[in-house]
Design a protein around this motif. Structure first.
Motif, mmCIF file in Angstrom:
data_model
loop_
_atom_site.group_PDB
_atom_site.id
_atom_site.type_symbol
_atom_site.label_atom_id
_atom_site.label_comp_id
_atom_site.label_asym_id
_atom_site.label_seq_id
_atom_site.Cartn_x
_atom_site.Cartn_y
_atom_site.Cartn_z
ATOM 1 N N VAL A 1 0.806 -1.210 0.000
ATOM 2 C CA VAL A 1 0.000 0.000 0.000
ATOM 3 C C VAL A 1 0.850 1.274 0.000
ATOM 4 N N GLU A 2 2.012 1.242 0.621
ATOM 5 C CA GLU A 2 2.836 2.454 0.683
ATOM 6 C C GLU A 2 3.369 2.870 -0.683
ATOM 7 N N LEU A 3 3.409 1.939 -1.635
ATOM 8 C CA LEU A 3 3.846 2.277 -2.991
ATOM 9 C C LEU A 3 2.698 2.843 -3.823
ATOM 10 N N LEU A 4 1.482 2.763 -3.301
ATOM 11 C CA LEU A 4 0.311 3.246 -4.025
ATOM 12 C C LEU A 4 -0.203 4.580 -3.508
ATOM 13 N N THR A 5 0.101 4.904 -2.258
ATOM 14 C CA THR A 5 -0.411 6.135 -1.657
ATOM 15 C C THR A 5 0.737 7.097 -1.371
ATOM 16 N N ALA A 6 0.496 8.364 -1.612
ATOM 17 C CA ALA A 6 1.513 9.387 -1.361
ATOM 18 C C ALA A 6 1.645 9.613 0.147
ATOM 19 N N SER A 7 2.854 9.953 0.568
ATOM 20 C CA SER A 7 3.070 10.208 1.991
ATOM 21 C C SER A 7 2.449 11.541 2.385
ATOM 22 N N ALA A 8 2.255 11.736 3.675
ATOM 23 C CA ALA A 8 1.606 12.950 4.163
ATOM 24 C C ALA A 8 2.384 14.203 3.790
ATOM 25 N N SER A 9 3.710 14.131 3.832
ATOM 26 C CA SER A 9 4.515 15.306 3.502
ATOM 27 C C SER A 9 4.846 15.370 2.021
ATOM 28 N N GLY A 10 4.740 14.245 1.328
ATOM 29 C CA GLY A 10 5.147 14.183 -0.070
ATOM 30 C C GLY A 10 6.642 14.024 -0.216
ATOM 31 N N LEU A 11 7.370 13.826 0.892
ATOM 32 C CA LEU A 11 8.829 13.784 0.853
ATOM 33 C C LEU A 11 9.412 12.528 1.486
ATOM 34 N N ASP A 12 8.601 11.529 1.755
ATOM 35 C CA ASP A 12 9.041 10.354 2.507
ATOM 36 C C ASP A 12 10.232 9.675 1.833
ATOM 37 N N PRO A 13 11.382 9.576 2.536
ATOM 38 C CA PRO A 13 12.578 8.982 1.930
ATOM 39 C C PRO A 13 12.683 7.469 2.113
ATOM 40 N N ASP A 14 11.779 6.878 2.896
ATOM 41 C CA ASP A 14 11.914 5.480 3.274
ATOM 42 C C ASP A 14 10.791 4.617 2.713
ATOM 43 N N ILE A 15 11.094 3.334 2.575
ATOM 44 C CA ILE A 15 10.091 2.322 2.264
ATOM 45 C C ILE A 15 10.310 1.146 3.215
ATOM 46 N N SER A 16 9.322 0.293 3.305
ATOM 47 C CA SER A 16 9.436 -0.885 4.164
ATOM 48 C C SER A 16 10.225 -1.968 3.439
ATOM 49 N N PRO A 17 10.756 -2.930 4.178
ATOM 50 C CA PRO A 17 11.412 -4.066 3.524
ATOM 51 C C PRO A 17 10.468 -4.785 2.558
ATOM 52 N N ALA A 18 9.182 -4.870 2.892
ATOM 53 C CA ALA A 18 8.217 -5.527 2.005
ATOM 54 C C ALA A 18 8.112 -4.790 0.663
ATOM 55 N N ALA A 19 8.129 -3.458 0.703
ATOM 56 C CA ALA A 19 8.055 -2.678 -0.537
ATOM 57 C C ALA A 19 9.315 -2.862 -1.372
ATOM 58 N N ALA A 20 10.459 -2.981 -0.720
ATOM 59 C CA ALA A 20 11.706 -3.217 -1.450
ATOM 60 C C ALA A 20 11.719 -4.629 -2.038
ATOM 61 N N LEU A 21 11.299 -5.610 -1.249
ATOM 62 C CA LEU A 21 11.275 -6.992 -1.733
ATOM 63 C C LEU A 21 10.318 -7.160 -2.901
ATOM 64 N N TYR A 22 9.227 -6.399 -2.901
ATOM 65 C CA TYR A 22 8.282 -6.448 -4.012
ATOM 66 C C TYR A 22 8.966 -6.082 -5.335
ATOM 67 N N GLN A 23 9.944 -5.181 -5.283
ATOM 68 C CA GLN A 23 10.588 -4.662 -6.487
ATOM 69 C C GLN A 23 11.817 -5.452 -6.925
ATOM 70 N N VAL A 24 12.189 -6.482 -6.176
ATOM 71 C CA VAL A 24 13.415 -7.233 -6.455
ATOM 72 C C VAL A 24 13.428 -7.812 -7.870
ATOM 73 N N ALA A 25 12.342 -8.421 -8.307
ATOM 74 C CA ALA A 25 12.323 -9.084 -9.620
ATOM 75 C C ALA A 25 12.611 -8.084 -10.740
ATOM 76 N N ARG A 26 11.989 -6.889 -10.667
ATOM 77 C CA ARG A 26 12.200 -5.868 -11.703
ATOM 78 C C ARG A 26 13.646 -5.394 -11.732
ATOM 79 N N VAL A 27 14.191 -5.057 -10.556
ATOM 80 C CA VAL A 27 15.564 -4.549 -10.482
ATOM 81 C C VAL A 27 16.555 -5.626 -10.904
ATOM 82 N N ALA A 28 16.326 -6.853 -10.480
ATOM 83 C CA ALA A 28 17.227 -7.960 -10.843
ATOM 84 C C ALA A 28 17.226 -8.182 -12.350
ATOM 85 N N ALA A 29 16.058 -8.137 -12.966
ATOM 86 C CA ALA A 29 15.972 -8.333 -14.417
ATOM 87 C C ALA A 29 16.639 -7.176 -15.167
#
Length: 193
Positions: A118-146
């Motif tokens: 969900v954090e990759l779909l909704t904008a943060s309250a400040s619009g400047l959030d520099p962090d993501i959760s490990p789950a959000a990073a793991l979700y993107q592994v296949a794309r980055v690896a390819a």
């Protein structure tokens, strides 16, 4: 009456000097001596050049990088001068449209069967959030690896090594700074060449 006015003006001047000059100088001096990097803005440098701050999200869209949270700032993403949320309520159709568009973007880019965090779909309250959760990073592994022709296991290890734990073991959630993760990714890729 003159005595009260004089006392009031003296108190006003004293408090102005104390709270408007002395206190800010004291706090700035303490901050500069104990936390110099934070006082300077938590700037991140690469080869001596400032490339960002650990406190402000960066706009990554290349499939070669991990993407951070969406930003609702304008006229461009992660604009610190326009820090604000989108102010769209949960019943606003524009919010639903934005989430659907982001979902489709991730489904196209990642071709992942699992649901998008969900954090990759909704904008943060400040619009400047520099962090993501490990789950959000793991979700993107296949794309980055390819995109980088890397092994997924290496990227998962990179994510684990760059995960910032809960503060004092209890406050907040584990997270990754997206800029720091992408810099570590570039460094790992350059070592493999």
């Amino acid at each position: 009456m003159k005595q009260i006015l004089r006392a009031s003006l003296v108190m006003f001047m004293c408090l102005t000097v104390i709270t408007g000059v002395l206190y800010p100088l004291l706090v700035t001096g303490i901050g500069n001596s104990l936390f110099p990097a934070q006082v300077a803005g938590s700037l991140i440098k690469k080869q001596g050049v400032v490339i960002g701050s650990a406190l402000i999200g960066q706009d990554f869209h290349s499939p070669h990088y991990f993407w951070g949270r969406p930003s609702a700032t304008s006229p461009y993403p992660n604009n610190a001068a326009a820090s604000a949320g989108s102010n769209l309520g949960p019943l606003n159709p524009a919010l639903a449209d934005a989430v659907v568009a982001r979902y489709q973007q991730y489904q196209t880019a990642d071709s992942a069967p699992q649901s998008v965090p969900v954090e990759l779909l909704t904008a943060s309250a400040s619009g400047l959030d520099p962090d993501i959760s490990p789950a959000a990073a793991l979700y993107q592994v296949a794309r980055v690896a390819a995109a980088r022709h890397m092994d997924s296991a290496q990227l998962k290890t990179l994510i684990a090594n760059n995960t910032i734990p809960r503060q004092f073991g209890v406050l907040g959630e584990p997270r990754l700074n997206v800029l720091g993760l992408n810099l570590a990714l570039d460094e790992m890729a350059s070592r493999q060449k």
